[in-house]
Design a protein around this motif. Sequence first.
Motif, PDB file in Angstrom:
ATOM      1  N   VAL A  14       0.864  -1.181   0.000  1.00 58.39           N
ATOM      2  CA  VAL A  14       0.000   0.000   0.000  1.00 58.39           C
ATOM      3  C   VAL A  14       0.900   1.231   0.000  1.00 58.39           C
ATOM      4  CG1 VAL A  14      -1.963   1.151   1.049  1.00 58.39           C
ATOM      5  CG2 VAL A  14      -1.721  -1.340   1.265  1.00 58.39           C
ATOM      6  N   THR A  15       1.178   1.704  -1.190  1.00 59.97           N
ATOM      7  CA  THR A  15       2.216   2.714  -1.403  1.00 59.97           C
ATOM      8  C   THR A  15       1.969   4.025  -0.675  1.00 59.97           C
ATOM      9  OG1 THR A  15       3.604   3.713  -3.087  1.00 59.97           O
ATOM     10  CG2 THR A  15       1.248   3.575  -3.579  1.00 59.97           C
ATOM     11  N   ASP A  16       0.726   4.486  -0.593  1.00 59.74           N
ATOM     12  CA  ASP A  16       0.481   5.764   0.077  1.00 59.74           C
ATOM     13  C   ASP A  16       0.345   5.612   1.592  1.00 59.74           C
ATOM     14  OD1 ASP A  16      -2.004   4.519  -0.242  1.00 59.74           O
ATOM     15  OD2 ASP A  16      -3.073   6.399  -0.545  1.00 59.74           O
ATOM     16  N   ALA A  17       0.591   4.418   2.091  1.00 56.22           N
ATOM     17  CA  ALA A  17       0.660   4.189   3.537  1.00 56.22           C
ATOM     18  C   ALA A  17       2.089   3.814   3.915  1.00 56.22           C
ATOM     19  CB  ALA A  17      -0.326   3.109   3.956  1.00 56.22           C
ATOM     20  N   THR A  18       3.034   4.284   3.068  1.00 56.30           N
ATOM     21  CA  THR A  18       4.453   4.177   3.385  1.00 56.30           C
ATOM     22  C   THR A  18       5.045   5.577   3.259  1.00 56.30           C
ATOM     23  OG1 THR A  18       5.401   3.846   1.161  1.00 56.30           O
ATOM     24  CG2 THR A  18       4.523   1.886   2.286  1.00 56.30           C
ATOM     25  N   THR A  19       6.190   5.762   3.854  1.00 52.59           N
ATOM     26  CA  THR A  19       6.905   7.027   3.687  1.00 52.59           C
ATOM     27  C   THR A  19       8.392   6.795   3.848  1.00 52.59           C
ATOM     28  OG1 THR A  19       6.888   9.385   4.233  1.00 52.59           O
ATOM     29  CG2 THR A  19       6.835   7.853   6.093  1.00 52.59           C
ATOM     30  N   THR A  20       9.158   7.739   3.368  1.00 48.41           N
ATOM     31  CA  THR A  20      10.610   7.700   3.500  1.00 48.41           C
ATOM     32  C   THR A  20      11.136   9.116   3.396  1.00 48.41           C
ATOM     33  OG1 THR A  20      12.595   6.482   2.821  1.00 48.41           O
ATOM     34  CG2 THR A  20      11.199   7.370   1.040  1.00 48.41           C
ATOM     35  N   ASP A  21      12.438   9.247   3.517  1.00 50.61           N
ATOM     36  CA  ASP A  21      13.046  10.556   3.355  1.00 50.61           C
ATOM     37  C   ASP A  21      14.060  10.489   2.214  1.00 50.61           C
ATOM     38  OD1 ASP A  21      14.036   9.329   6.255  1.00 50.61           O
ATOM     39  OD2 ASP A  21      15.700   9.767   4.898  1.00 50.61           O
ATOM     40  N   PRO A  22      14.483  11.636   1.700  1.00 46.26           N
ATOM     41  CA  PRO A  22      15.439  11.645   0.591  1.00 46.26           C
ATOM     42  C   PRO A  22      16.758  10.982   0.987  1.00 46.26           C
ATOM     43  CG  PRO A  22      14.560  13.847   0.995  1.00 46.26           C
ATOM     44  CD  PRO A  22      14.112  12.984   2.124  1.00 46.26           C
ATOM     45  N   ILE A  23      17.418  10.417  -0.003  1.00 41.64           N
ATOM     46  CA  ILE A  23      18.738   9.824   0.211  1.00 41.64           C
ATOM     47  C   ILE A  23      19.658  10.401  -0.862  1.00 41.64           C
ATOM     48  CG2 ILE A  23      20.121   7.718   0.258  1.00 41.64           C
ATOM     49  CD1 ILE A  23      17.539   6.197   0.992  1.00 41.64           C
ATOM     50  N   GLY A  24      20.685  11.091  -0.439  1.00 40.94           N
ATOM     51  CA  GLY A  24      21.605  11.697  -1.400  1.00 40.94           C
ATOM     52  C   GLY A  24      20.868  12.621  -2.340  1.00 40.94           C
ATOM     53  N   THR A  25      20.999  12.369  -3.645  1.00 34.86           N
ATOM     54  CA  THR A  25      20.353  13.215  -4.644  1.00 34.86           C
ATOM     55  C   THR A  25      18.943  12.735  -4.993  1.00 34.86           C
ATOM     56  OG1 THR A  25      21.318  11.945  -6.448  1.00 34.86           O
ATOM     57  CG2 THR A  25      22.571  13.860  -5.663  1.00 34.86           C
ATOM     58  N   LEU A  26      18.520  11.612  -4.419  1.00 33.19           N
ATOM     59  CA  LEU A  26      17.188  11.078  -4.718  1.00 33.19           C
ATOM     60  C   LEU A  26      16.142  11.665  -3.780  1.00 33.19           C
ATOM     61  CD1 LEU A  26      17.946   7.283  -5.268  1.00 33.19           C
ATOM     62  CD2 LEU A  26      17.377   8.996  -7.001  1.00 33.19           C
ATOM     63  N   SER A  27      15.080  12.202  -4.352  1.00 35.41           N
ATOM     64  CA  SER A  27      13.974  12.707  -3.538  1.00 35.41           C
ATOM     65  C   SER A  27      13.203  11.525  -2.954  1.00 35.41           C
ATOM     66  CB  SER A  27      13.034  13.555  -4.387  1.00 35.41           C
ATOM     67  OG  SER A  27      12.344  12.722  -5.319  1.00 35.41           O
ATOM     68  N   ALA A  28      12.465  11.779  -1.901  1.00 36.59           N
ATOM     69  CA  ALA A  28      11.620  10.739  -1.322  1.00 36.59           C
ATOM     70  C   ALA A  28      10.636  10.219  -2.362  1.00 36.59           C
ATOM     71  CB  ALA A  28      10.888  11.284  -0.094  1.00 36.59           C
ATOM     72  N   GLU A  29      10.094  11.123  -3.166  1.00 35.42           N
ATOM     73  CA  GLU A  29       9.129  10.722  -4.202  1.00 35.42           C
ATOM     74  C   GLU A  29       9.783   9.800  -5.229  1.00 35.42           C
ATOM     75  OE1 GLU A  29       7.826  13.999  -1.897  1.00 35.42           O
ATOM     76  OE2 GLU A  29       9.653  13.863  -3.076  1.00 35.42           O
ATOM     77  N   ALA A  30      11.028  10.081  -5.611  1.00 39.04           N
ATOM     78  CA  ALA A  30      11.742   9.231  -6.568  1.00 39.04           C
ATOM     79  C   ALA A  30      12.009   7.854  -5.971  1.00 39.04           C
ATOM     80  CB  ALA A  30      13.047   9.883  -7.002  1.00 39.04           C
ATOM     81  N   ILE A  31      12.322   7.809  -4.694  1.00 41.64           N
ATOM     82  CA  ILE A  31      12.566   6.529  -4.023  1.00 41.64           C
ATOM     83  C   ILE A  31      11.287   5.706  -3.987  1.00 41.64           C
ATOM     84  CG2 ILE A  31      13.155   5.484  -1.801  1.00 41.64           C
ATOM     85  CD1 ILE A  31      15.058   7.947  -1.414  1.00 41.64           C
ATOM     86  N   ILE A  32      10.178   6.348  -3.665  1.00 38.91           N
ATOM     87  CA  ILE A  32       8.892   5.649  -3.615  1.00 38.91           C
ATOM     88  C   ILE A  32       8.527   5.138  -5.012  1.00 38.91           C
ATOM     89  CG2 ILE A  32       6.411   5.946  -3.206  1.00 38.91           C
ATOM     90  CD1 ILE A  32       7.285   7.931  -0.902  1.00 38.91           C
ATOM     91  N   GLU A  33       8.714   5.961  -6.032  1.00 38.64           N
ATOM     92  CA  GLU A  33       8.424   5.552  -7.409  1.00 38.64           C
ATOM     93  C   GLU A  33       9.286   4.367  -7.814  1.00 38.64           C
ATOM     94  OE1 GLU A  33       8.788   7.441 -11.893  1.00 38.64           O
ATOM     95  OE2 GLU A  33       8.455   8.798 -10.200  1.00 38.64           O
ATOM     96  N   ARG A  34      10.559   4.398  -7.474  1.00 36.33           N
ATOM     97  CA  ARG A  34      11.461   3.294  -7.780  1.00 36.33           C
ATOM     98  C   ARG A  34      11.012   2.013  -7.069  1.00 36.33           C
ATOM     99  NH1 ARG A  34      13.625   0.219  -4.424  1.00 36.33           N
ATOM    100  NH2 ARG A  34      15.309  -1.051  -5.097  1.00 36.33           N
ATOM    101  N   THR A  35      10.629   2.129  -5.806  1.00 34.93           N
ATOM    102  CA  THR A  35      10.176   0.960  -5.049  1.00 34.93           C
ATOM    103  C   THR A  35       8.940   0.344  -5.693  1.00 34.93           C
ATOM    104  OG1 THR A  35      11.127   1.830  -3.009  1.00 34.93           O
ATOM    105  CG2 THR A  35       9.403   0.155  -2.784  1.00 34.93           C
ATOM    106  N   GLU A  36       7.987   1.181  -6.068  1.00 31.87           N
ATOM    107  CA  GLU A  36       6.793   0.678  -6.757  1.00 31.87           C
ATOM    108  C   GLU A  36       7.187  -0.073  -8.027  1.00 31.87           C
ATOM    109  OE1 GLU A  36       4.431   4.116  -7.553  1.00 31.87           O
ATOM    110  OE2 GLU A  36       3.845   4.364  -5.465  1.00 31.87           O
TER     111      GLU A  36
END
Length: 183
Positions: free
Chosen positions: A136-158
């Motif tokens: 359930v992607t919108d019931a997860t969260t993270t923070d940015p890592i290096g040059t990757l935004s949190a949104e990019a990390i979530i998109e990659r995980t999906e």
Amino acid sequence: MSRALIVIDVQESFRARPEWARTADPEIAGPVNRLVSLARTAGDLVVWVLHAEPGTGTVFDPAEGHVRLLEEVTPPEPGEPVLYKTSHNAFTTTNLQQRLTEAGVRELVVCGIRTEQCVETTTRVGSDLGYRMVFVTDATTTDPIGTLSAEAIIERTEAVLRDRFARITTVADLAAELAPSAT
């Protein structure tokens, strides 16, 4: 019961870290609470997993007082297991698989903190163990890592989980899907 909600690391330890100010969704308790309500209404098992690093002196050391659910999270009900893990996934250092097997669970709905770390890793291991996984992607969260935004990390995980390890969904879509069984 054939389905369980696994709530992973939705704990004060993360809020106590400076990175929390940059987390993608500091209001993660809201969607998690909605999933907990849906699971309970459907008669699904709810399992709470917290990350602990005893003896480290960090925010993940239980002695520091942060290894507890976020204050806004609906508290566990009697009979809902609260497990403490010391690895990135919820299986390796807990008796989660045994509990799920004993309860007849074959499908896991996962949510929590660190989309790409503990939630993704639990999803991958659960899939390898033969569970049908629902991320359930919108019931997860993270923070940015290096040059990757949190949104990019979530998109990659999906992208890496979709159709390989899990079905990707949202809280709203899962609610609509479960509505017939919840009434």
